[in-house]
Design an enzyme around this catalytic site. Structure first.
Site, short mmCIF file in Angstrom:
data_model
loop_
_atom_site.label_atom_id
_atom_site.label_comp_id
_atom_site.label_asym_id
_atom_site.label_seq_id
_atom_site.Cartn_x
_atom_site.Cartn_y
_atom_site.Cartn_z
N LYS A 79 0.84 -1.21 0.00
CA LYS A 79 0.00 0.00 0.00
C LYS A 79 0.87 1.26 0.00
O LYS A 79 2.06 1.24 0.31
CB LYS A 79 -0.93 0.02 1.22
CG LYS A 79 -0.23 -0.02 2.59
CD LYS A 79 0.21 1.33 3.11
CE LYS A 79 0.90 1.23 4.46
NZ LYS A 79 1.48 2.53 4.90
N ASP A 97 -2.77 -1.55 9.81
CA ASP A 97 -2.88 -1.59 8.35
C ASP A 97 -3.56 -2.87 7.84
O ASP A 97 -3.97 -2.93 6.68
CB ASP A 97 -1.49 -1.49 7.70
CG ASP A 97 -0.85 -0.13 7.87
OD1 ASP A 97 -1.56 0.83 8.21
OD2 ASP A 97 0.38 -0.04 7.67
#
Length: 316
Positions: A22, A155
């Site tokens: 990401k 996350d």
């Protein structure tokens, strides 16, 4: 190396799972909340730089790490986030489900996301392990997996779902973000690493009274329109100054990207990887070539977003 691990006869078929890395397209950092963590307002985008895990039932509980970014800093024992994810699923369901397929599970990790670079590689491993382990015990509701993901890392919930999303709290409270088109990124990795707690600590020193964290509405409008210029004008990362204070060469890399024509230079998470937004695939190739020759850049990796979240890869 996968061929060296074989399930015992009668064990369930191994499952292969893929999960994305990401970038934080925007990262706003507020003050420290009652839980001791900074309040964040961030926009995650999943990238097609992915981790692939093979979960092999009926083994000895081994963890094999291979691939481009396999190194000795990746834990092989209980501290590995993929192992923690499997153990968490076992403890959650052992009283009500048959979790024998998860005991002695061998995990082969093909690391294609840079380690300790702010791109969520370890969290991707956890998301993939949760998804694969859930598959091996017959499936787990999406909401339940998301709740378990929060216990592993902030996350991990996003990397379960992928795409583009706003994250609040520590980043775990997610809302989907409408995104148009494909965004082309060049991720410039660094030979060194940065401590996330240290970067946040330096942020506190530099910003003793931070404003409440927020995502500017212009960021969301730009993503919805697929407008890279508007995104460049609105997006940012509040940890940039703190990261640069530890690694001054990052400022040189950021400037080199600007001079090379990057639409948006952006620290990824707490760094030290820096993402450079390009206009298209050809522009990304040109940027990667120029950045690869820049002092302080270990690798310049082309990737795109948004990408899918953790998912089982069909066999064959």
């Amino acid at each position: 190396m996968t061929e060296q691990l074989s399930p015992r006869p009668g064990a369930p078929t191994p499952v292969r799972v893929r999960a994305p890395g990401k970038i934080n397209v925007h990262l706003g950092v507020g003050g420290v909340g009652e839980d001791g963590y900074h309040e964040l307002a961030t926009v995650f985008q999943a990238l097609d730089l992915t981790e692939t895990l093979t979960l092999i039932p009926g083994g000895t509980g081994a963890i094999i790490v291979q691939g481009r970014y396999a190194d000795d800093t990746v834990p092989r024992g209980e501290a590995n986030l993929a192992r923690r994810a499997v153990d968490l699923l076992i403890s959650t369901f052992e009283a009500e489900r048959n979790v024998d397929a998860l005991r002695g599970l061998d995990i082969v990790i093909d690391k294609q996301v840079p380690v300790s670079g702010g791109m969520g590689g370890g969290s991707a491993d956890a998301a993939a392990a949760l998804t694969g382990a859930a598959h091996l015990i017959g499936g787990v509701e999406t909401e339940v997996l998301a709740d378990l993901a929060v216990d592993i890392g902030a996350d991990v919930p996003f990397l379960l779902r992928g795409g583009t999303a706003i994250g609040h709290g520590r980043g775990e409270k997610l809302s989907p973000v409408l995104t148009r088109g494909t965004f082309h990124w060049v991720m410039a990795t660094s030979a060194g690493q940065l401590s996330t707690p240290a970067v946040y600590g330096r942020f506190d020193e530099l910003t003793p009274d931070p404003a409440p964290a927020e995502v500017p509405p212009e960021v969301l409008k730009a993503l919805a329109a697929g407008d890279v210029d508007a995104l460049a004008a609105a997006a940012g990362n509040d940890l940039t100054e703190a990261a640069v204070s530890f690694r001054p060469e990052l400022a040189e890399v950021l400037e080199a990207g600007r001079e090379a024509g990057a639409v948006l230079p952006l620290l990824s998470g707490s760094g030290p990887t820096i993402g450079f937004l390009a206009r298209d695939a050809h522009h990304a190739l040109d940027l990667a070539v120029l950045l690869q020759a820049t002092r302080g850049v270990k690798e310049a990796l082309r990737t795109t977003g948004p990408a899918a979240g953790a998912h089982v890869v069909p066999s064959g």
